[in-house]
Design a protein around this motif. Structure first.
Motif, PDB file in Angstrom:
ATOM      1  N   ARG A 189       0.616  -1.487  -0.228  1.00 41.37           N
ATOM      2  CA  ARG A 189       0.087   0.088  -0.081  1.00 41.37           C
ATOM      3  C   ARG A 189       0.589   1.397  -0.320  1.00 41.37           C
ATOM      4  NH1 ARG A 189      -2.276   2.431   4.378  1.00 41.37           N
ATOM      5  NH2 ARG A 189      -1.898   0.825   5.793  1.00 41.37           N
ATOM      6  N   ALA A 190       2.118   1.042   0.378  1.00 39.45           N
ATOM      7  CA  ALA A 190       2.591   2.839   0.919  1.00 39.45           C
ATOM      8  C   ALA A 190       3.911   2.466  -0.543  1.00 39.45           C
ATOM      9  CB  ALA A 190       3.885   2.603   2.020  1.00 39.45           C
ATOM     10  N   MET A 243       1.999   6.765   7.458  1.00 35.68           N
ATOM     11  CA  MET A 243       1.393   5.441   6.944  1.00 35.68           C
ATOM     12  C   MET A 243       2.025   4.254   7.719  1.00 35.68           C
ATOM     13  SD  MET A 243       0.925   6.398   2.509  1.00 35.68           S
ATOM     14  CE  MET A 243      -0.028   4.173   2.534  1.00 35.68           C
ATOM     15  N   VAL A 244       3.171   3.679   7.454  1.00 35.65           N
ATOM     16  CA  VAL A 244       3.375   2.561   7.859  1.00 35.65           C
ATOM     17  C   VAL A 244       3.947   2.390   9.299  1.00 35.65           C
ATOM     18  CG1 VAL A 244       5.561   0.431   7.930  1.00 35.65           C
ATOM     19  CG2 VAL A 244       4.464   2.408   5.434  1.00 35.65           C
ATOM     20  N   LEU A 262       1.094  -0.286  11.344  1.00 39.15           N
ATOM     21  CA  LEU A 262       2.658  -1.547  12.936  1.00 39.15           C
ATOM     22  C   LEU A 262       1.944  -1.293  13.722  1.00 39.15           C
ATOM     23  CD1 LEU A 262       5.681  -1.333  10.472  1.00 39.15           C
ATOM     24  CD2 LEU A 262       4.141  -3.452  10.445  1.00 39.15           C
ATOM     25  N   ARG A 263       1.925  -0.465  14.415  1.00 37.13           N
ATOM     26  CA  ARG A 263       1.721  -0.105  16.123  1.00 37.13           C
ATOM     27  C   ARG A 263      -0.077   0.014  16.100  1.00 37.13           C
ATOM     28  NH1 ARG A 263       0.275   5.940  19.434  1.00 37.13           N
ATOM     29  NH2 ARG A 263       0.629   4.580  21.148  1.00 37.13           N
ATOM     30  N   THR A 264      -0.971  -0.104  14.906  1.00 42.50           N
ATOM     31  CA  THR A 264      -2.435  -0.836  15.678  1.00 42.50           C
ATOM     32  C   THR A 264      -2.334  -2.486  15.012  1.00 42.50           C
ATOM     33  OG1 THR A 264      -3.143   1.157  14.340  1.00 42.50           O
ATOM     34  CG2 THR A 264      -4.828  -0.921  14.239  1.00 42.50           C
ATOM     35  N   ALA A 265      -1.285  -2.555  14.551  1.00 48.41           N
ATOM     36  CA  ALA A 265      -1.533  -4.263  14.552  1.00 48.41           C
ATOM     37  C   ALA A 265      -0.494  -5.272  15.514  1.00 48.41           C
ATOM     38  CB  ALA A 265      -0.864  -4.619  12.793  1.00 48.41           C
ATOM     39  N   LYS A 308      -5.372   9.884   1.358  1.00 47.83           N
ATOM     40  CA  LYS A 308      -5.665   9.473  -0.142  1.00 47.83           C
ATOM     41  C   LYS A 308      -5.562   7.699  -0.377  1.00 47.83           C
ATOM     42  CE  LYS A 308      -4.952  13.522  -2.959  1.00 47.83           C
ATOM     43  NZ  LYS A 308      -3.427  14.452  -3.573  1.00 47.83           N
ATOM     44  N   PHE A 309      -4.884   7.053   0.799  1.00 46.59           N
ATOM     45  CA  PHE A 309      -4.463   5.942   0.809  1.00 46.59           C
ATOM     46  C   PHE A 309      -4.575   5.085   1.912  1.00 46.59           C
ATOM     47  CE2 PHE A 309      -2.067   7.648  -2.165  1.00 46.59           C
ATOM     48  CZ  PHE A 309      -2.011   7.031  -3.011  1.00 46.59           C
ATOM     49  N   PRO A 310      -6.014   5.164   2.850  1.00 46.25           N
ATOM     50  CA  PRO A 310      -6.692   4.587   3.727  1.00 46.25           C
ATOM     51  C   PRO A 310      -6.113   3.052   4.110  1.00 46.25           C
ATOM     52  CG  PRO A 310      -7.743   4.882   2.641  1.00 46.25           C
ATOM     53  CD  PRO A 310      -7.023   5.227   1.694  1.00 46.25           C
ATOM     54  N   PRO A 311      -5.781   2.522   5.132  1.00 47.89           N
ATOM     55  CA  PRO A 311      -6.017   1.369   4.857  1.00 47.89           C
ATOM     56  C   PRO A 311      -6.972   0.608   4.746  1.00 47.89           C
ATOM     57  CG  PRO A 311      -5.486   2.101   7.546  1.00 47.89           C
ATOM     58  CD  PRO A 311      -5.475   3.493   6.725  1.00 47.89           C
ATOM     59  N   PRO A 312      -6.968  -0.952   4.475  1.00 50.85           N
ATOM     60  CA  PRO A 312      -8.499  -1.766   4.175  1.00 50.85           C
ATOM     61  C   PRO A 312      -8.735  -1.484   5.060  1.00 50.85           C
ATOM     62  CG  PRO A 312      -6.261  -3.334   4.160  1.00 50.85           C
ATOM     63  CD  PRO A 312      -5.863  -1.520   4.280  1.00 50.85           C
ATOM     64  N   PRO A 313     -10.273  -1.978   4.791  1.00 54.57           N
ATOM     65  CA  PRO A 313     -10.856  -2.403   5.999  1.00 54.57           C
ATOM     66  C   PRO A 313     -10.605  -2.960   7.245  1.00 54.57           C
ATOM     67  CG  PRO A 313     -12.673  -2.312   3.709  1.00 54.57           C
ATOM     68  CD  PRO A 313     -11.261  -2.226   3.323  1.00 54.57           C
ATOM     69  N   GLY A 314     -10.903  -3.283   8.301  1.00 49.59           N
ATOM     70  CA  GLY A 314     -10.550  -3.933   9.681  1.00 49.59           C
ATOM     71  C   GLY A 314      -8.888  -3.939   9.499  1.00 49.59           C
ATOM     72  N   GLY A 315      -8.211  -3.009   8.663  1.00 51.44           N
ATOM     73  CA  GLY A 315      -6.561  -2.594   9.004  1.00 51.44           C
ATOM     74  C   GLY A 315      -5.646  -3.823   8.057  1.00 51.44           C
ATOM     75  N   ASP A 316      -4.482  -3.054   7.752  1.00 46.46           N
ATOM     76  CA  ASP A 316      -3.610  -4.338   8.017  1.00 46.46           C
ATOM     77  C   ASP A 316      -3.168  -5.897   7.853  1.00 46.46           C
ATOM     78  OD1 ASP A 316      -2.035  -2.476   5.085  1.00 46.46           O
ATOM     79  OD2 ASP A 316      -2.286  -1.014   7.217  1.00 46.46           O
ATOM     80  N   LYS A 317      -3.610  -5.820   9.420  1.00 46.87           N
ATOM     81  CA  LYS A 317      -3.498  -7.010  10.411  1.00 46.87           C
ATOM     82  C   LYS A 317      -3.843  -8.157   9.793  1.00 46.87           C
ATOM     83  CE  LYS A 317      -2.025  -8.677  14.855  1.00 46.87           C
ATOM     84  NZ  LYS A 317      -2.770  -9.434  14.766  1.00 46.87           N
TER      85      LYS A 317
END
Length: 493
Positions: A45-46, A89-90, A94-97, A129-138
């Motif tokens: 994504r990044a 972004m990154v 990552l912190r969310t995951a 413009k480049f949000p994480p996908p629904p539910g996040g990347d994790k």
């Protein structure tokens, strides 16, 4: 050899190359499989964000000049909206995951805020413009404990920037001072986004940030119910959120955390000068577990298709052309400790179409391909050429920016990478995330004295590291010996 020294060792014939094995995915039950899958999603994504930003930034040639305050860089270097955007972004994703992990990364909010309102606004717009996908990347995983404290963490829900800052402020630990600095940054971010826009001769901007300032001010002052409750406009909250995400990049330095904990290391845009030329650059991310690299992901948005296990791609010839104008699908490279190294085209959605990477061994010395930095100030070209001539390596080097150089050695498209910086330069660990990719592909990475790189000492390698040598393994000892002969006139040093 120099007068009075022993004779130079005889050049030995190269061993016969072996074919690359059939492509195979990493084991789904591998120790760091969840971390790797998450990192791949985030870097893909990044990479798309960086690629989309490059055209406008190249067109305007606008970048902020960043001073080297730590004594580890090359004096003054450029940093762009893309550097800040990718890091925000990154690290945020990552912190969310993995909320218990920490980070070491190149950029910080001080440089962003110092660039002024227009640059801050451009970063905010790019991130949105480049949000994480629904539910996040994790990837979704079952709840439960983990010996490493990372893979089984429950994903954090979305929080506002103000809530995140409160979480930092409430922590009872040695990071109290860091939390205070985050709070100061929040106040500074709010101040910057509310400053009058600079004149046309003021701070650098990109084409995407040239907007009607009156309209921008009107939008900034519209408060949603959530923003009104927090006392911040949406623009202010976004600025605070971006700055807080950027400054996560120093959390892994607190109390030698990276030596004993889990630390993600990021170079958001490795090869910024190549990025500004419209040429090669890379996004480089790795995970350290108690100072040992266990996962590495390298995104190369401009790298031509390469790494076919069945045929020669001619990548080396393509990369010798300075400004690539066609065939830019981009490549994604990755490795997990003891699980191998792999690649896939960034645009490829079918994850079964990956390639297992393996270093290669050319049949003849004249076909040994070495690569080095594009910028002459980043490596000693003369020393490298002298050592290569001792070994009868006559092919012209590939010169390119970013850690794509690690990737093409791992893919067998090049055989040697030499990084020979000026005297006194201290290597940053984020410049060498690609080391694990090469090692998992069968290659070898050491300093110029043959010692493995130690990533456990914070953001930098040990000052005793005078350069880095990356090879297919078979050529490693002889190029180190040749470098010593070229520099000191003595193969025995």
């Amino acid at each position: 050899a120099a007068a009075g020294e022993g004779p130079m060792p005889q050049v030995q014939p190269l061993p016969t190359p072996t074919p690359s094995p059939v492509a195979a995915p990493a084991a789904p039950t591998s120790p760091y499989g969840v971390e790797l899958a998450t990192a791949l999603s985030i870097i893909r994504r990044a990479s798309a964000a960086a690629y989309s930003l490059q055209a406008d930034i190249v067109k305007t040639k606008q970048a902020v000049q960043k001073e080297d305050e730590d004594g580890t860089g090359f004096g003054v270097s450029p940093v762009t909206v893309a550097d800040f955007t990718v890091q925000a972004m990154v690290l945020s994703a990552l912190r969310t995951a993995f909320p218990n992990d920490k980070f070491i990364a190149e950029e910080c909010s001080k440089n962003l805020l110092g660039a002024g309102k227009e640059t801050v606004s451009a970063v905010i717009d790019a991130v949105s413009k480049f949000p994480p996908p629904p539910g996040g990347d994790k990837p979704q995983v079952a709840n439960g404990g983990s010996a490493k404290g990372g893979a089984a963490h429950v994903t954090m829900g979305k929080t506002t920037a103000v809530q995140v800052l409160n979480q930092w402020a409430d922590r009872r630990m040695a990071e109290r001072k860091y939390a205070q600095e985050v709070a100061k940054t929040a106040a500074a971010a709010v101040s910057v986004v509310n400053t009058p826009s600079p004149s046309a001769t003021g701070n650098p901007t990109t084409a995407s940030t040239t907007v009607d300032n009156r309209r921008s001010t009107t939008v900034d002052n519209r408060r949603s119910p959530a923003a009104s409750a927090a006392g911040l406009t949406e623009k202010e909250k976004a600025a605070v959120s971006v700055c807080e995400a950027l400054d996560l990049g120093v959390s892994g330095l607190v109390e030698n955390w990276s030596k004993s904990g889990r630390t993600w290391v990021l170079d958001p845009i490795d090869g910024t000068k190549g990025f500004l030329r419209g040429d090669q650059f890379a996004l480089a991310l790795s995970l350290l577990d108690r100072g040992r690299p266990v996962v590495a992901v390298i995104g190369c948005p401009n790298l031509p298709t390469c790494c076919s296990p069945t045929q020669t791609t001619g990548l080396a010839d393509k990369l010798r052309v300075q400004h690539l104008t066609a065939e830019k699908p981009g490549m994604l490279f990755w490795a997990e400790k003891d699980q191998g190294a792999f690649s896939i085209a960034l645009a490829e959605s079918d994850t079964t179409k990956l390639t297992r990477l393996q270093v290669s061994r050319p049949k003849e010395r004249t076909r040994v391909v070495r690569c080095e930095s594009y910028e002459a100030g980043h490596s000693d070209f003369d020393l490298a050429a002298k050592a290569a001539s001792f070994l009868e390596w006559s092919a012209d080097p590939i010169r390119m920016d970013g850690q794509g150089k690690y990737a093409i050695v791992a893919a067998g498209e090049a055989h040697v990478l030499l990084r020979l910086p000026r005297e006194g330069y201290i290597e940053n660990i984020w410049d060498h995330s690609g080391a694990l990719v090469v090692e998992e592909a069968g290659g070898k990475v050491t300093d110029t004295d043959g010692r493995p790189l130690d990533f456990s000492e914070g953001m930098s390698l040990n000052p005793s590291v005078k350069g880095v040598v990356v090879t297919n393994g078979a050529l490693h000892d002889e190029i180190i010996a040749a470098l010593k002969e070229a520099k000191y006139g003595d193969w025995s040093v």
